[in-house]
Scaffold this motif. Sequence first.
Motif, mmCIF file in Angstrom:
data_model
loop_
_atom_site.group_PDB
_atom_site.id
_atom_site.type_symbol
_atom_site.label_atom_id
_atom_site.label_comp_id
_atom_site.label_asym_id
_atom_site.label_seq_id
_atom_site.Cartn_x
_atom_site.Cartn_y
_atom_site.Cartn_z
ATOM 1 N N LEU A 53 19.781 -39.454 34.811
ATOM 2 C CA LEU A 53 19.459 -38.287 33.990
ATOM 3 C C LEU A 53 20.438 -37.141 34.193
ATOM 4 C CD1 LEU A 53 17.181 -36.787 32.242
ATOM 5 C CD2 LEU A 53 16.457 -35.877 34.444
ATOM 6 N N VAL A 74 19.893 -39.459 28.984
ATOM 7 C CA VAL A 74 19.267 -40.429 29.866
ATOM 8 C C VAL A 74 20.073 -41.711 29.723
ATOM 9 C CG1 VAL A 74 17.163 -41.705 30.422
ATOM 10 C CG2 VAL A 74 16.995 -39.389 29.472
ATOM 11 N N ALA A 81 13.790 -44.158 27.634
ATOM 12 C CA ALA A 81 13.958 -42.707 27.768
ATOM 13 C C ALA A 81 12.719 -41.952 27.311
ATOM 14 C CB ALA A 81 15.176 -42.245 26.976
#
Length: 123
Positions: A53, A74, A81
Amino acid sequence: MRRTSYCGSIGTGCHDTVEPIIRSWLASWPSAATPHVKIRIFGSEITYEDAVLSLYCYENSVQGAGDFLLEGHVNAPPDAAVLLLGELVQRCAKQGFAADIDYVEVDEDDTWIGEELTIRTAL
């Protein structure tokens, strides 16, 4: 590697409210590091990055906006995600704040390769 780009907002302009929500969200993952928090004279920002992330959350500079904006990616496809991003939206809702996140799959050049979707609190 499939990747999902996202952007959104959290419906409070109070740093003291947003920071604990972000910290608790990140702390829910076993590999999470500590986010970097910077408080400036004209607002504040929270940044975080690990292998999964990237997050940049900052106070909206438009006078009277009263919210925090967020953006990042992500390193996972949208179907994975959405689980991670949805958890952040749920944490905001539990605290009584509106939140919405738009997300879309992108290629290595950040070109959209899918349909943009939205996660939104139901307050």
